[in-house]
Design an enzyme around this catalytic site. Structure first.
Site, PDB file in Angstrom:
ATOM      1  CG  ASP A   8      -0.207   0.207   2.519  1.00 55.90           C
ATOM      2  OD1 ASP A   8       0.813  -0.482   2.756  1.00 55.90           O
ATOM      3  OD2 ASP A   8      -0.639   1.065   3.318  1.00 55.90           O
ATOM      4  CB  SER A   9       1.023   4.274   0.554  1.00 53.68           C
ATOM      5  OG  SER A   9       1.387   5.622   0.428  1.00 53.68           O
ATOM      6  CB  SER A  10       5.903   4.265   0.136  1.00 54.06           C
ATOM      7  OG  SER A  10       5.680   3.784   1.443  1.00 54.06           O
TER       8      SER A  10
END
Length: 281
Positions: free
Chosen positions: A133-135
């Site tokens: 998720d995300s980075s």
């Protein structure tokens, strides 16, 4: 949430803020900590003794600056319990102490370690999926670009894919929806690397052909939304089996929160992980 979250610039304050407010995940049969090529990992097994199951190598979000195994424990438990897959969560090195390429190198090493041990974990080496998720979604995408022959799928949850940050959603949702454009720009600065390099900005990769089947989970009210949509379009144009789950009215980070959309997204992602591998072309 936005009022309680520190602004960009104070690493210690951001890391402290990221440790609280997480809900507990479901029970799984076993959770054990270990080390993969020098990288701390946590292995979630929903039912020891299985065979031929998917194996998920998971990279947590946090702007490459914060979070770790504990902050994403509930998410990994949910994915393991919902999919029947063994999940290996990687505690890669963080910026700014360890700038690019430390994190993607750790990610690749954990993938190599996990794939080698897939049979011993009761998993099929041909069903290895990188996820994050995300980075962590960025790291999953970069890992798939670096070793497409080793992965059968990539699960990318609202990933940052282009350090340029020039999309309409960046302008529309850059403030007032928890995750801000100012935070994201600062995270990119801490992370380092050449913004034009595809192992920093996967959207800049010249060719996406040959990548594995992909699920992109996106939040509608997110500065990163349009990067994910652009990546999906490019994957589709390159002949990659790509699905997009776009959740309206929610913000970056919703997957790990006790919200109806978060529960629905986790359930749908787990169902996608259960899909059998694609037949050879």
């Amino acid at each position: 949430m936005a009022a309680a979250f520190p602004g960009p610039g104070d690493v210690a304050a951001l890391r402290a803020a990221a440790t609280g407010g997480r809900s507990a995940g479901p029970e799984v049969a076993s959770v054990r900590d270990g080390e993969a090529a020098g990288v701390p990992v946590r292995v979630y097994d929903p039912a020891p003794g299985g065979a031929g199951r998917p194996l998920v190598v998971f990279f947590h979000g946090g702007g490459w600056v914060m979070c770790g195994l504990a902050t994403h424990d509930a998410t990994c438990r949910s994915l393991a319990a919902g999919s029947g897959a063994v999940v290996v969560s990687a505690d890669y090195r963080l910026a700014p102490e360890h700038p690019w390429p430390a994190a993607p190198d750790d990610a690749l090493n954990v993938l190599l370690w996990a794939r080698l041990r897939a049979p011993a974990l009761g998993c099929d080496p041909g069903r290895v999926v990188v996820a994050g998720d995300s980075s962590g979604g960025n790291l999953a995408a970069v890992t798939a670009l670096r070793a497409p022959e080793l992965v059968a799928g990539q699960l990318l949850v609202y990933p940052p894919l282009d350090a340029a940050m020039v999309t309409r959603s960046t302008r529309t949702y850059g403030e007032g929806h928890f995750h801000t454009a100012a935070h994201m720009a600062w995270y990119w600065e801490q992370y380092g690397g050449d913004p034009a390099h595809p192992h920093v900005s996967p959207l800049r990769a010249p060719d996406l052909a040959g990548l594995p089947r992909t699920l992109l989970v996106l939040a509608d009210c997110d500065p990163l939304r349009d990067e994910g949509l652009a990546y999906a379009r490019r994957l589709g144009a390159a002949g990659v089996d790509c699905a997009v789950h776009l959740y309206p009215g929610v913000f970056h980070g919703f997957l790990g929160l006790p919200l109806p959309a978060g529960r629905a997204a986790l359930a749908a992602a787990a169902a996608w992980l259960r899909l059998p591998p694609a037949p050879p072309v």
